[in-house]
Design a protein around this motif. Sequence first.
Motif, PDB file in Angstrom:
ATOM      1  N   GLN A   1       0.813  -1.202   0.000  1.00  0.00           N
ATOM      2  CA  GLN A   1       0.000   0.000   0.000  1.00  0.00           C
ATOM      3  C   GLN A   1       0.856   1.265   0.000  1.00  0.00           C
ATOM      4  O   GLN A   1       0.548   2.228  -0.716  1.00  0.00           O
ATOM      5  N   VAL A   2       1.905   1.271   0.820  1.00  0.00           N
ATOM      6  CA  VAL A   2       2.805   2.415   0.863  1.00  0.00           C
ATOM      7  C   VAL A   2       3.808   2.295  -0.267  1.00  0.00           C
ATOM      8  O   VAL A   2       4.428   1.251  -0.451  1.00  0.00           O
ATOM      9  N   GLN A   3       3.959   3.358  -1.002  1.00  0.00           N
ATOM     10  CA  GLN A   3       4.894   3.392  -2.111  1.00  0.00           C
ATOM     11  C   GLN A   3       5.767   4.632  -2.031  1.00  0.00           C
ATOM     12  O   GLN A   3       5.303   5.697  -1.636  1.00  0.00           O
ATOM     13  N   LEU A   4       7.029   4.460  -2.402  1.00  0.00           N
ATOM     14  CA  LEU A   4       7.955   5.565  -2.532  1.00  0.00           C
ATOM     15  C   LEU A   4       8.303   5.680  -4.005  1.00  0.00           C
ATOM     16  O   LEU A   4       8.891   4.765  -4.582  1.00  0.00           O
ATOM     17  N   VAL A   5       7.926   6.781  -4.605  1.00  0.00           N
ATOM     18  CA  VAL A   5       8.105   6.985  -6.030  1.00  0.00           C
ATOM     19  C   VAL A   5       9.184   8.028  -6.253  1.00  0.00           C
ATOM     20  O   VAL A   5       9.059   9.162  -5.794  1.00  0.00           O
ATOM     21  N   GLU A   6      10.224   7.639  -6.967  1.00  0.00           N
ATOM     22  CA  GLU A   6      11.372   8.491  -7.199  1.00  0.00           C
ATOM     23  C   GLU A   6      11.339   9.084  -8.600  1.00  0.00           C
ATOM     24  O   GLU A   6      10.758   8.506  -9.527  1.00  0.00           O
ATOM     25  N   SER A   7      12.011  10.210  -8.731  1.00  0.00           N
ATOM     26  CA  SER A   7      12.170  10.839 -10.030  1.00  0.00           C
ATOM     27  C   SER A   7      13.432  11.687 -10.016  1.00  0.00           C
ATOM     28  O   SER A   7      13.940  12.043  -8.953  1.00  0.00           O
ATOM     29  N   GLY A   8      13.933  12.007 -11.189  1.00  0.00           N
ATOM     30  CA  GLY A   8      15.045  12.925 -11.306  1.00  0.00           C
ATOM     31  C   GLY A   8      16.380  12.321 -11.683  1.00  0.00           C
ATOM     32  O   GLY A   8      17.337  13.057 -11.951  1.00  0.00           O
ATOM     33  N   GLY A   9      16.476  11.006 -11.699  1.00  0.00           N
ATOM     34  CA  GLY A   9      17.724  10.381 -12.075  1.00  0.00           C
ATOM     35  C   GLY A   9      17.994  10.513 -13.560  1.00  0.00           C
ATOM     36  O   GLY A   9      17.126  10.900 -14.337  1.00  0.00           O
ATOM     37  N   GLY A  10      19.213  10.191 -13.945  1.00  0.00           N
ATOM     38  CA  GLY A  10      19.563  10.265 -15.346  1.00  0.00           C
ATOM     39  C   GLY A  10      21.051  10.349 -15.556  1.00  0.00           C
ATOM     40  O   GLY A  10      21.849  10.041 -14.670  1.00  0.00           O
ATOM     41  N   LEU A  11      21.414  10.772 -16.737  1.00  0.00           N
ATOM     42  CA  LEU A  11      22.806  10.905 -17.144  1.00  0.00           C
ATOM     43  C   LEU A  11      23.221  12.361 -17.079  1.00  0.00           C
ATOM     44  O   LEU A  11      22.511  13.250 -17.578  1.00  0.00           O
ATOM     45  N   VAL A  12      24.369  12.609 -16.475  1.00  0.00           N
ATOM     46  CA  VAL A  12      24.873  13.970 -16.353  1.00  0.00           C
ATOM     47  C   VAL A  12      26.391  13.945 -16.491  1.00  0.00           C
ATOM     48  O   VAL A  12      27.047  12.959 -16.153  1.00  0.00           O
ATOM     49  N   GLN A  13      26.935  15.028 -16.996  1.00  0.00           N
ATOM     50  CA  GLN A  13      28.383  15.140 -17.130  1.00  0.00           C
ATOM     51  C   GLN A  13      29.032  15.494 -15.803  1.00  0.00           C
ATOM     52  O   GLN A  13      28.391  16.076 -14.925  1.00  0.00           O
ATOM     53  N   PRO A  14      30.297  15.138 -15.629  1.00  0.00           N
ATOM     54  CA  PRO A  14      30.993  15.542 -14.410  1.00  0.00           C
ATOM     55  C   PRO A  14      30.893  17.042 -14.184  1.00  0.00           C
ATOM     56  O   PRO A  14      31.031  17.829 -15.125  1.00  0.00           O
ATOM     57  N   GLY A  15      30.654  17.418 -12.939  1.00  0.00           N
ATOM     58  CA  GLY A  15      30.462  18.812 -12.594  1.00  0.00           C
ATOM     59  C   GLY A  15      29.033  19.287 -12.692  1.00  0.00           C
ATOM     60  O   GLY A  15      28.719  20.400 -12.243  1.00  0.00           O
ATOM     61  N   GLY A  16      28.173  18.471 -13.249  1.00  0.00           N
ATOM     62  CA  GLY A  16      26.783  18.835 -13.402  1.00  0.00           C
ATOM     63  C   GLY A  16      25.974  18.583 -12.148  1.00  0.00           C
ATOM     64  O   GLY A  16      26.499  18.179 -11.104  1.00  0.00           O
ATOM     65  N   SER A  17      24.679  18.813 -12.263  1.00  0.00           N
ATOM     66  CA  SER A  17      23.772  18.697 -11.127  1.00  0.00           C
ATOM     67  C   SER A  17      22.540  17.892 -11.489  1.00  0.00           C
ATOM     68  O   SER A  17      22.101  17.865 -12.642  1.00  0.00           O
ATOM     69  N   LEU A  18      21.996  17.243 -10.494  1.00  0.00           N
ATOM     70  CA  LEU A  18      20.718  16.562 -10.594  1.00  0.00           C
ATOM     71  C   LEU A  18      19.958  16.774  -9.299  1.00  0.00           C
ATOM     72  O   LEU A  18      20.563  16.927  -8.239  1.00  0.00           O
ATOM     73  N   ARG A  19      18.657  16.747  -9.396  1.00  0.00           N
ATOM     74  CA  ARG A  19      17.813  16.839  -8.220  1.00  0.00           C
ATOM     75  C   ARG A  19      16.870  15.645  -8.196  1.00  0.00           C
ATOM     76  O   ARG A  19      16.030  15.493  -9.083  1.00  0.00           O
ATOM     77  N   LEU A  20      17.024  14.813  -7.191  1.00  0.00           N
ATOM     78  CA  LEU A  20      16.177  13.653  -7.020  1.00  0.00           C
ATOM     79  C   LEU A  20      15.012  13.985  -6.105  1.00  0.00           C
ATOM     80  O   LEU A  20      15.163  14.729  -5.136  1.00  0.00           O
ATOM     81  N   SER A  21      13.873  13.412  -6.417  1.00  0.00           N
ATOM     82  CA  SER A  21      12.694  13.578  -5.589  1.00  0.00           C
ATOM     83  C   SER A  21      12.120  12.210  -5.263  1.00  0.00           C
ATOM     84  O   SER A  21      12.203  11.286  -6.060  1.00  0.00           O
ATOM     85  N   CYS A  22      11.530  12.106  -4.099  1.00  0.00           N
ATOM     86  CA  CYS A  22      10.890  10.870  -3.684  1.00  0.00           C
ATOM     87  C   CYS A  22       9.658  11.214  -2.869  1.00  0.00           C
ATOM     88  O   CYS A  22       9.766  11.865  -1.824  1.00  0.00           O
ATOM     89  N   ALA A  23       8.523  10.771  -3.333  1.00  0.00           N
ATOM     90  CA  ALA A  23       7.263  11.029  -2.651  1.00  0.00           C
ATOM     91  C   ALA A  23       6.698   9.734  -2.100  1.00  0.00           C
ATOM     92  O   ALA A  23       6.527   8.758  -2.837  1.00  0.00           O
ATOM     93  N   ALA A  24       6.431   9.724  -0.819  1.00  0.00           N
ATOM     94  CA  ALA A  24       5.800   8.583  -0.173  1.00  0.00           C
ATOM     95  C   ALA A  24       4.295   8.754  -0.200  1.00  0.00           C
ATOM     96  O   ALA A  24       3.777   9.820   0.154  1.00  0.00           O
ATOM     97  N   SER A  25       3.611   7.725  -0.624  1.00  0.00           N
ATOM     98  CA  SER A  25       2.163   7.794  -0.701  1.00  0.00           C
ATOM     99  C   SER A  25       1.551   6.569  -0.037  1.00  0.00           C
ATOM    100  O   SER A  25       2.203   5.542   0.139  1.00  0.00           O
ATOM    101  N   GLY A  26       0.298   6.691   0.299  1.00  0.00           N
ATOM    102  CA  GLY A  26      -0.411   5.616   0.962  1.00  0.00           C
ATOM    103  C   GLY A  26      -0.968   6.066   2.298  1.00  0.00           C
ATOM    104  O   GLY A  26      -0.965   7.251   2.629  1.00  0.00           O
ATOM    105  N   ASN A  27      -1.427   5.101   3.063  1.00  0.00           N
ATOM    106  CA  ASN A  27      -2.006   5.396   4.365  1.00  0.00           C
ATOM    107  C   ASN A  27      -0.899   5.516   5.407  1.00  0.00           C
ATOM    108  O   ASN A  27      -0.581   4.566   6.118  1.00  0.00           O
TER     109      ASN A  27
END
Length: 122
Positions: A1-27
Amino acid sequence: QVQLVESGGGLVQPGGSLRLSCAASGNIFSINAMGWYRQAPGKERELVAVISSGGSTNYADSVKGRFAISRDNAKNTVYLQMNSLKPEDTAVYYCNADNVRLRPGDGPYNFWGQGTQVTVSS
């Protein structure tokens, strides 16, 4: 029932930036700590950063000064801002919710996201 859904991953060059998000849903009644772990090929899963419901944080030495963890308690969402990325940051990143209660006094439970690939390469 509880799920953690991630987003924001990927390929980036050295020195670059990424922002990961994770939303927990459910009761969900409460979550004491949310964090990010990572696992590189052939290596053990390691803690990257963790944040408590009160906002206290802890980081792996290898990411201090480059990564920043934050959370929105109202949305049960945790973020990982990753700056100045290095090839050694390449790994599958997993979101974690620890000491989770689905109702007062139960559990506590621990939940994991499915993992998202972060690749730092030129």
